[in-house]
Design an enzyme around this catalytic site. Structure first.
Site, PDB file in Angstrom:
ATOM      1  N   ASP A 223     -15.950 -68.628  11.507  1.00 49.65           N
ATOM      2  CA  ASP A 223     -16.162 -69.469  12.683  1.00 49.65           C
ATOM      3  C   ASP A 223     -15.659 -70.883  12.384  1.00 49.65           C
ATOM      4  OD1 ASP A 223     -18.095 -68.997  15.317  1.00 49.65           O
ATOM      5  OD2 ASP A 223     -17.860 -71.111  14.806  1.00 49.65           O
TER       6      ASP A 223
ATOM      7  N   ASP B  94     -10.133 -71.619  12.458  1.00 49.17           N
ATOM      8  CA  ASP B  94      -9.812 -72.112  13.800  1.00 49.17           C
ATOM      9  C   ASP B  94      -8.964 -71.022  14.441  1.00 49.17           C
ATOM     10  OD1 ASP B  94      -8.785 -73.233  16.097  1.00 49.17           O
ATOM     11  OD2 ASP B  94      -8.244 -75.151  15.180  1.00 49.17           O
TER      12      ASP B  94
ATOM     13  N   TYR C 138      -9.605 -69.247  32.000  1.00 48.63           N
ATOM     14  CA  TYR C 138     -10.485 -68.296  31.339  1.00 48.63           C
ATOM     15  C   TYR C 138     -10.221 -66.883  31.852  1.00 48.63           C
ATOM     16  CZ  TYR C 138     -14.803 -65.956  29.869  1.00 48.63           C
ATOM     17  OH  TYR C 138     -15.699 -65.082  29.312  1.00 48.63           O
TER      18      TYR C 138
ATOM     19  N   LYS D 221      -8.737 -63.694  29.608  1.00 50.20           N
ATOM     20  CA  LYS D 221      -9.472 -62.448  29.397  1.00 50.20           C
ATOM     21  C   LYS D 221      -8.728 -61.263  30.012  1.00 50.20           C
ATOM     22  CE  LYS D 221     -12.915 -64.174  27.084  1.00 50.20           C
ATOM     23  NZ  LYS D 221     -13.143 -63.801  25.674  1.00 50.20           N
TER      24      LYS D 221
ATOM     25  N   THR E 122     -26.077 -66.414  26.633  1.00 49.55           N
ATOM     26  CA  THR E 122     -25.527 -67.038  25.432  1.00 49.55           C
ATOM     27  C   THR E 122     -25.375 -68.535  25.677  1.00 49.55           C
ATOM     28  OG1 THR E 122     -23.246 -66.780  26.194  1.00 49.55           O
ATOM     29  CG2 THR E 122     -24.204 -64.953  24.917  1.00 49.55           C
TER      30      THR E 122
END
Length: 251
Positions: free
Chosen positions: A33, A57, A157, A161, A192
């Site tokens: 991460d 990254d 976004y 996806k 989340t």
């Protein structure tokens, strides 16, 4: 048999839950991460032994290549790759429209959400071409937002996806010769930090009132699908997307 599982973007949310599920299933997990301190904290809490944390990254080619190199050097051949790193595309807490989308914002989302997974697939296949492992798996985290009208997600976004849903089909065809399956999981609204950054819990009652499940999903519910796709039992599934959305989208 190698049972090394690499979770890219594994320090929080769905990535963290996936790391926990894979460790519980007996995998030795590499948690990578950009927030390496959180990755290390999670790694220390995983069931089993031999887990490690790494800095990455996922938007940078050199960082991903170096990650695969160090994981295989320290832990052994990678059998499972889960790519959960991503960004929601909001700018200063607001959803940009196509009319005010900047090239910089678009490119930064695509770099992390689409190019990053492509690079992870590339690095995995390069290594499995020269050294096969049993039950090799690649699992991408897509989104329900790319499957239906997305009222909360920016175009960057959604497009990123959507790219993953196309990418798994191409990758599955190429990966088969190396004994690797490639699939995606498409979560719906999951509780989340990414979701709560744009939708506070106070909106849940209205938002989920007309849905079948009547609530947000949990990262653990998504991770259960990830763990199945990582298992030997999923060997005849490739180029597919598993929907985990509480019935919010059906096909």
């Amino acid at each position: 048999m190698s049972d090394i599982a690499l979770v890219v973007g594994g320090a929080s949310g769905i990535g963290a839950a996936s790391a926990q599920a894979l460790a519980a299933a007996g995998h030795t997990v590499a948690v990578a991460d950009v927030n390496v301190d959180s990755a290390a904290e999670l790694t220390a809490s995983l069931l089993g032994q031999g887990h490690h944390s790494f800095s990455v990254d996922a938007s940078r080619e050199a960082s991903i290549t170096a990650l695969f190199d160090i994981v295989e050097r320290q832990m052994g051949p990678i059998a499972v790759v889960v790519v959960a790193a991503g960004t929601n595309g909001y700018v200063d807490g607001k959803r940009p429209t196509l009319r005010n989308m900047t090239v910089e914002s678009w490119d930064s989302v695509m770099a992390l959400n689409a190019r990053g997974p492509m690079l992870c697939i590339r690095e995995m296949l390069r290594r499995r071409e020269t050294m096969r492992v049993n039950n090799a798996r690649i699992i991408l985290i897509a989104s329900m937002a790319a499957q239906m009208l997305a009222i909360n997600s920016p175009a960057s976004y959604v497009a990123s996806k959507g790219a993953l849903l196309a990418l798994i089909r191409v990758a599955a065809g190429e990966a088969a010769q190396f004994g690797v399956t490639v699939n995606a999981v498409a979560p719906g609204a999951i509780d989340t930090p990414m979701l709560r950054g744009v939708m506070p819990k106070e909106r849940d009652t209205d938002y989920f009132a007309t849905t079948i499940a009547g609530r947000a999903g949990t990262p653990e519910e998504v991770a259960a699908a990830v763990a199945f796709l990582a298992s030997p039992a999923s060997s005849y599934i490739t180029g597919s997307c598993v929907d985990v959305n509480g019935g919010m989208y059906m096909r």
